[in-house]
Design a protein around this motif. Structure first.
Motif, PDB file in Angstrom:
ATOM      1  N   TYR A  32       0.885  -1.150   0.000  1.00  0.00           N
ATOM      2  CA  TYR A  32       0.000   0.000   0.000  1.00  0.00           C
ATOM      3  C   TYR A  32       0.935   1.215   0.000  1.00  0.00           C
ATOM      4  CZ  TYR A  32      -4.165  -2.766   1.120  1.00  0.00           C
ATOM      5  OH  TYR A  32      -5.230  -3.653   1.083  1.00  0.00           O
ATOM      6  N   PHE A  71       1.693   5.506  -0.371  1.00  0.00           N
ATOM      7  CA  PHE A  71       1.123   6.797  -0.041  1.00  0.00           C
ATOM      8  C   PHE A  71       2.127   7.902  -0.363  1.00  0.00           C
ATOM      9  CE2 PHE A  71      -2.228   4.957   2.646  1.00  0.00           C
ATOM     10  CZ  PHE A  71      -1.667   3.739   2.993  1.00  0.00           C
ATOM     11  N   GLY A 116      -1.217  -2.386   4.720  1.00  0.00           N
ATOM     12  CA  GLY A 116      -2.657  -2.256   4.643  1.00  0.00           C
ATOM     13  C   GLY A 116      -3.406  -3.107   5.632  1.00  0.00           C
ATOM     14  N   GLY A 169      -2.886  -2.573  13.674  1.00  0.00           N
ATOM     15  CA  GLY A 169      -1.515  -2.155  13.976  1.00  0.00           C
ATOM     16  C   GLY A 169      -0.637  -1.961  12.768  1.00  0.00           C
ATOM     17  N   ASP A 170      -1.249  -1.661  11.636  1.00  0.00           N
ATOM     18  CA  ASP A 170      -0.417  -1.491  10.451  1.00  0.00           C
ATOM     19  C   ASP A 170       0.531  -0.322  10.624  1.00  0.00           C
ATOM     20  OD1 ASP A 170       0.280  -2.145   7.688  1.00  0.00           O
ATOM     21  OD2 ASP A 170      -0.492  -0.151   7.279  1.00  0.00           O
ATOM     22  N   LYS A 171       1.750  -0.509  10.181  1.00  0.00           N
ATOM     23  CA  LYS A 171       2.751   0.516  10.356  1.00  0.00           C
ATOM     24  C   LYS A 171       3.254   0.967   8.995  1.00  0.00           C
ATOM     25  CE  LYS A 171       4.665  -2.666  12.666  1.00  0.00           C
ATOM     26  NZ  LYS A 171       5.678  -3.493  13.342  1.00  0.00           N
ATOM     27  N   LEU A 172       3.389   2.261   8.843  1.00  0.00           N
ATOM     28  CA  LEU A 172       3.939   2.802   7.614  1.00  0.00           C
ATOM     29  C   LEU A 172       5.428   3.042   7.779  1.00  0.00           C
ATOM     30  CD1 LEU A 172       1.312   5.450   6.421  1.00  0.00           C
ATOM     31  CD2 LEU A 172       1.548   3.051   5.771  1.00  0.00           C
ATOM     32  N   PHE A 198       8.308   5.414   6.197  1.00  0.00           N
ATOM     33  CA  PHE A 198       8.413   6.644   5.423  1.00  0.00           C
ATOM     34  C   PHE A 198       9.804   6.797   4.835  1.00  0.00           C
ATOM     35  CE2 PHE A 198       4.568   9.120   6.208  1.00  0.00           C
ATOM     36  CZ  PHE A 198       3.993   8.383   7.233  1.00  0.00           C
ATOM     37  N   GLY A 199       9.871   7.442   3.680  1.00  0.00           N
ATOM     38  CA  GLY A 199      11.146   7.896   3.164  1.00  0.00           C
ATOM     39  C   GLY A 199      11.620   9.109   3.938  1.00  0.00           C
TER      40      GLY A 199
END
Lengths: 112, 115
Positions: B32, B34, B96, B100-103, B105-106
């Motif tokens: 997923y 963003f 997704g 507790g989904d974790k993103l 990041f750059g």
């Protein structure tokens, strides 16, 4: 619609002092909640996340802790701040069953 | 482990010029993806997202992004940049999951716009 509040907006604290940052959300129930730190010139580092009241997962070992005493309240704490704790702290949520993270306005913490 | 690379730390474009911000990801399953934008001293605002389906996604403020699985990329584009687009842009990847989904990041790309 969902709203995230963070308090305070700005904070200056001396080294060794305690910390309490508050995040509250509106417009949703049982969201996943997240604390991120953003240091100057760097990306976002996930610190803690919570999938429910009293459920906290820590991503990075450090002198910070988090608590979720209520469904829509997420608190970031420290007993003794370090200089390296300075940064921009962002609270975020996923209002289930969505997959999008929404961010609060942030708290700028300066440790002196 | 999932990761995101934004190879450009700073980009400067002239107002009215086209823009492309690069994002490469590493993720073991269907990602997923963003793009968020952050103005100085503010929180992050979601520009667009890709979950499945059409690989070209439209977002707010005239932005679009294209998911290219073969290149593990999700580049952000805008045909004509406005001065108000000056900000920092973050690409993120996640699984997704509803619990507790974790993103991840750059490190972000800071965009400056020349008048």
């Amino acid at each position: 619609s969902q709203t995230i509040h963070q308090w305070p907006a700005t904070l200056v604290q001396p080294v060794g002092s305690p910390l309490s940052l508050e995040c509250t959300v509106e417009g949703t129930s049982n969201p996943n909640l997240y604390w991120y730190r953003q240091a100057a010139g760097r990306g976002l580092q996930l610190l803690f996340y919570s999938v429910g009241i009293g459920q906290i997962s820590s991503e990075v070992p450090q002198n910070l802790s988090a608590s979720r005493p209520q469904d829509r309240q997420f608190i970031l704490s420290s007993k003794k701040l370090l200089l390296s704790d300075s940064g921009f702290y962002l609270c975020a949520m996923i209002p289930l069953p969505d997959y999008e993270q929404y961010f609060g306005p942030g708290t700028r913490l300066t440790v002196t | 482990a999932q990761s995101v690379t934004q190879p450009d730390i700073h980009i400067t474009v002239s107002e009215g010029a086209s823009l492309e911000l690069r994002c490469n990801y590493s993720y073991g399953a269907t990602p997923y993806l963003f793009w968020y934008v952050q103005s100085p001293g503010q929180g992050l605002q979601l520009l667009l997202k890709y979950f499945s389906g059409d690989t070209l996604v439209q977002g707010i403020k005239g932005f679009e992004a294209e998911f290219k699985r073969s290149q593990s990329s999700f580049n952000l584009r805008k045909p004509s940049v406005h001065w108000s687009d000056a900000a920092e842009y973050f690409c993120a990847v996640g699984g997704g999951g509803s619990s507790g989904d974790k993103l991840t990041f750059g490190t972000g790309t800071r965009l400056a716009v020349r008048p």
